[in-house]
Motif scaffolding. Sequence first.
Motif, PDB file in Angstrom:
ATOM      1  N   GLY A   1      47.916  29.649  51.107  1.00  0.00           N
ATOM      2  CA  GLY A   1      49.135  29.453  50.311  1.00  0.00           C
ATOM      3  C   GLY A   1      49.350  27.986  50.027  1.00  0.00           C
ATOM      4  N   PRO A   2      50.296  27.669  49.205  1.00  0.00           N
ATOM      5  CA  PRO A   2      51.156  28.574  48.462  1.00  0.00           C
ATOM      6  C   PRO A   2      50.397  29.247  47.322  1.00  0.00           C
ATOM      7  CG  PRO A   2      51.632  26.323  47.812  1.00  0.00           C
ATOM      8  CD  PRO A   2      50.612  26.256  48.916  1.00  0.00           C
ATOM      9  N   LEU A   3      51.003  30.325  46.825  1.00  0.00           N
ATOM     10  CA  LEU A   3      50.359  31.137  45.804  1.00  0.00           C
ATOM     11  C   LEU A   3      51.340  31.374  44.659  1.00  0.00           C
ATOM     12  CD1 LEU A   3      47.562  32.589  45.754  1.00  0.00           C
ATOM     13  CD2 LEU A   3      48.770  34.648  46.422  1.00  0.00           C
ATOM     14  N   SER A   4      50.913  31.027  43.456  1.00  0.00           N
ATOM     15  CA  SER A   4      51.726  31.260  42.258  1.00  0.00           C
ATOM     16  C   SER A   4      51.179  32.484  41.524  1.00  0.00           C
ATOM     17  CB  SER A   4      51.658  30.040  41.334  1.00  0.00           C
ATOM     18  OG  SER A   4      50.346  29.905  40.806  1.00  0.00           O
ATOM     19  N   TRP A   5      51.836  32.903  40.461  1.00  0.00           N
ATOM     20  CA  TRP A   5      51.388  34.028  39.649  1.00  0.00           C
ATOM     21  C   TRP A   5      49.972  33.774  39.133  1.00  0.00           C
ATOM     22  CZ3 TRP A   5      51.691  38.878  38.537  1.00  0.00           C
ATOM     23  CH2 TRP A   5      51.251  39.378  37.317  1.00  0.00           C
ATOM     24  N   ASN A   6      49.735  32.619  38.556  1.00  0.00           N
ATOM     25  CA  ASN A   6      48.408  32.322  38.001  1.00  0.00           C
ATOM     26  C   ASN A   6      47.337  32.287  39.074  1.00  0.00           C
ATOM     27  OD1 ASN A   6      49.230  32.201  35.301  1.00  0.00           O
ATOM     28  ND2 ASN A   6      49.839  30.062  35.498  1.00  0.00           N
ATOM     29  N   THR A   7      47.657  31.757  40.227  1.00  0.00           N
ATOM     30  CA  THR A   7      46.694  31.729  41.325  1.00  0.00           C
ATOM     31  C   THR A   7      46.413  33.141  41.823  1.00  0.00           C
ATOM     32  OG1 THR A   7      47.570  29.568  41.965  1.00  0.00           O
ATOM     33  CG2 THR A   7      46.156  30.676  43.548  1.00  0.00           C
ATOM     34  N   LEU A   8      47.453  33.974  41.892  1.00  0.00           N
ATOM     35  CA  LEU A   8      47.259  35.366  42.295  1.00  0.00           C
ATOM     36  C   LEU A   8      46.284  36.061  41.354  1.00  0.00           C
ATOM     37  CD1 LEU A   8      48.008  37.876  44.008  1.00  0.00           C
ATOM     38  CD2 LEU A   8      49.866  38.273  42.361  1.00  0.00           C
ATOM     39  N   LEU A   9      46.465  35.874  40.055  1.00  0.00           N
ATOM     40  CA  LEU A   9      45.575  36.499  39.077  1.00  0.00           C
ATOM     41  C   LEU A   9      44.130  36.043  39.264  1.00  0.00           C
ATOM     42  CD1 LEU A   9      47.740  36.395  35.826  1.00  0.00           C
ATOM     43  CD2 LEU A   9      47.385  38.326  37.391  1.00  0.00           C
ATOM     44  N   GLU A  10      43.942  34.795  39.661  1.00  0.00           N
ATOM     45  CA  GLU A  10      42.589  34.273  39.893  1.00  0.00           C
ATOM     46  C   GLU A  10      41.944  34.893  41.130  1.00  0.00           C
ATOM     47  OE1 GLU A  10      42.767  30.016  40.128  1.00  0.00           O
ATOM     48  OE2 GLU A  10      43.674  29.839  38.140  1.00  0.00           O
ATOM     49  N   VAL A  11      42.714  35.059  42.209  1.00  0.00           N
ATOM     50  CA  VAL A  11      42.111  35.485  43.479  1.00  0.00           C
ATOM     51  C   VAL A  11      41.911  36.991  43.581  1.00  0.00           C
ATOM     52  CG1 VAL A  11      42.939  33.456  44.730  1.00  0.00           C
ATOM     53  CG2 VAL A  11      44.260  35.571  44.805  1.00  0.00           C
ATOM     54  N   VAL A  12      42.608  37.791  42.769  1.00  0.00           N
ATOM     55  CA  VAL A  12      42.464  39.244  42.895  1.00  0.00           C
ATOM     56  C   VAL A  12      41.293  39.806  42.099  1.00  0.00           C
ATOM     57  CG1 VAL A  12      44.888  39.639  43.429  1.00  0.00           C
ATOM     58  CG2 VAL A  12      44.119  39.758  41.046  1.00  0.00           C
ATOM     59  N   GLY A  13      40.712  39.014  41.228  1.00  0.00           N
ATOM     60  CA  GLY A  13      39.592  39.480  40.413  1.00  0.00           C
ATOM     61  C   GLY A  13      40.070  40.006  39.072  1.00  0.00           C
ATOM     62  N   PRO A  14      39.177  40.046  38.091  1.00  0.00           N
ATOM     63  CA  PRO A  14      39.572  40.365  36.713  1.00  0.00           C
ATOM     64  C   PRO A  14      40.107  41.779  36.513  1.00  0.00           C
ATOM     65  CG  PRO A  14      37.181  40.126  36.891  1.00  0.00           C
ATOM     66  CD  PRO A  14      37.769  39.700  38.203  1.00  0.00           C
ATOM     67  N   GLU A  15      39.562  42.769  37.208  1.00  0.00           N
ATOM     68  CA  GLU A  15      40.031  44.148  37.005  1.00  0.00           C
ATOM     69  C   GLU A  15      41.447  44.348  37.532  1.00  0.00           C
ATOM     70  OE1 GLU A  15      36.974  46.501  38.823  1.00  0.00           O
ATOM     71  OE2 GLU A  15      35.898  46.712  36.930  1.00  0.00           O
ATOM     72  N   VAL A  16      41.722  43.804  38.719  1.00  0.00           N
ATOM     73  CA  VAL A  16      43.066  43.913  39.283  1.00  0.00           C
ATOM     74  C   VAL A  16      44.033  43.058  38.471  1.00  0.00           C
ATOM     75  CG1 VAL A  16      44.505  43.494  41.321  1.00  0.00           C
ATOM     76  CG2 VAL A  16      42.216  44.467  41.593  1.00  0.00           C
ATOM     77  N   ALA A  17      43.612  41.866  38.069  1.00  0.00           N
ATOM     78  CA  ALA A  17      44.469  40.982  37.270  1.00  0.00           C
ATOM     79  C   ALA A  17      44.891  41.669  35.976  1.00  0.00           C
ATOM     80  CB  ALA A  17      43.753  39.666  36.976  1.00  0.00           C
ATOM     81  N   GLU A  18      43.980  42.378  35.353  1.00  0.00           N
ATOM     82  CA  GLU A  18      44.297  43.104  34.113  1.00  0.00           C
ATOM     83  C   GLU A  18      45.411  44.118  34.365  1.00  0.00           C
ATOM     84  OE1 GLU A  18      42.074  46.278  31.188  1.00  0.00           O
ATOM     85  OE2 GLU A  18      40.851  44.714  32.120  1.00  0.00           O
ATOM     86  N   GLN A  19      45.343  44.818  35.481  1.00  0.00           N
ATOM     87  CA  GLN A  19      46.374  45.797  35.825  1.00  0.00           C
ATOM     88  C   GLN A  19      47.707  45.118  36.147  1.00  0.00           C
ATOM     89  OE1 GLN A  19      46.025  49.273  35.697  1.00  0.00           O
ATOM     90  NE2 GLN A  19      44.209  48.555  34.609  1.00  0.00           N
ATOM     91  N   LEU A  20      47.645  43.976  36.841  1.00  0.00           N
ATOM     92  CA  LEU A  20      48.875  43.269  37.216  1.00  0.00           C
ATOM     93  C   LEU A  20      49.644  42.784  35.997  1.00  0.00           C
ATOM     94  CD1 LEU A  20      47.806  41.149  40.308  1.00  0.00           C
ATOM     95  CD2 LEU A  20      49.132  43.263  40.252  1.00  0.00           C
ATOM     96  N   ARG A  21      48.961  42.522  34.918  1.00  0.00           N
ATOM     97  CA  ARG A  21      49.627  42.057  33.697  1.00  0.00           C
ATOM     98  C   ARG A  21      50.444  43.159  33.026  1.00  0.00           C
ATOM     99  NH1 ARG A  21      44.536  39.193  33.302  1.00  0.00           N
ATOM    100  NH2 ARG A  21      44.913  36.957  33.467  1.00  0.00           N
ATOM    101  N   LEU A  22      50.193  44.408  33.393  1.00  0.00           N
ATOM    102  CA  LEU A  22      50.934  45.530  32.814  1.00  0.00           C
ATOM    103  C   LEU A  22      52.351  45.585  33.387  1.00  0.00           C
ATOM    104  CD1 LEU A  22      48.165  48.286  33.068  1.00  0.00           C
ATOM    105  CD2 LEU A  22      48.750  46.885  31.068  1.00  0.00           C
ATOM    106  N   ASP A  23      53.305  45.944  32.539  1.00  0.00           N
ATOM    107  CA  ASP A  23      54.704  46.026  32.969  1.00  0.00           C
ATOM    108  C   ASP A  23      54.929  47.063  34.063  1.00  0.00           C
ATOM    109  OD1 ASP A  23      55.528  44.036  31.251  1.00  0.00           O
ATOM    110  OD2 ASP A  23      56.101  45.428  29.648  1.00  0.00           O
ATOM    111  N   ARG A  24      54.122  48.115  34.089  1.00  0.00           N
ATOM    112  CA  ARG A  24      54.356  49.210  35.023  1.00  0.00           C
ATOM    113  C   ARG A  24      53.878  48.915  36.440  1.00  0.00           C
ATOM    114  NH1 ARG A  24      49.688  52.548  35.129  1.00  0.00           N
ATOM    115  NH2 ARG A  24      48.113  51.819  33.685  1.00  0.00           N
ATOM    116  N   VAL A  25      53.178  47.804  36.632  1.00  0.00           N
ATOM    117  CA  VAL A  25      52.724  47.414  37.968  1.00  0.00           C
ATOM    118  C   VAL A  25      53.677  46.351  38.503  1.00  0.00           C
ATOM    119  CG1 VAL A  25      50.849  46.391  39.300  1.00  0.00           C
ATOM    120  CG2 VAL A  25      50.329  47.946  37.410  1.00  0.00           C
ATOM    121  N   ASN A  26      54.206  46.589  39.709  1.00  0.00           N
ATOM    122  CA  ASN A  26      55.159  45.659  40.314  1.00  0.00           C
ATOM    123  C   ASN A  26      54.506  44.840  41.416  1.00  0.00           C
ATOM    124  OD1 ASN A  26      57.663  46.315  38.913  1.00  0.00           O
ATOM    125  ND2 ASN A  26      57.417  48.322  39.855  1.00  0.00           N
ATOM    126  N   VAL A  27      55.167  43.732  41.727  1.00  0.00           N
ATOM    127  CA  VAL A  27      54.713  42.850  42.797  1.00  0.00           C
ATOM    128  C   VAL A  27      55.888  42.612  43.737  1.00  0.00           C
ATOM    129  CG1 VAL A  27      53.872  40.523  43.344  1.00  0.00           C
ATOM    130  CG2 VAL A  27      53.012  41.711  41.312  1.00  0.00           C
TER     131      VAL A  27
END
Length: 79
Positions: A23-49
């Motif tokens: 840490g610390p971890l921001s939104w952009n850093t989270l998208l980088e560390v989870v990998g492209p397939e998960v990041a694509e899903q996280l960008r969807l409105d229906r997926v919460n964090v």
Amino acid sequence: MVRILFLGPLRDLAGVQEREVTGPLSWNTLLEVVGPEVAEQLRLDRVNVACAGRVLADKTALRANDGDEIALLPPVSGG
């Protein structure tokens, strides 16, 4: 360390149930560390964090510090 929990189908995409990152971890850093397939899903409105036990109203405002836990919450299905 920040602990990231992959729930439901996001766990299948990530190939792991959880991951720890520095840490610390921001939104952009989270998208980088989870990998492209998960990041694509996280960008969807229906997926919460959730961070530190609270679902974020604006997930792009994520700010996780060492010791926090982030849960990636796919949409609930069922009937």
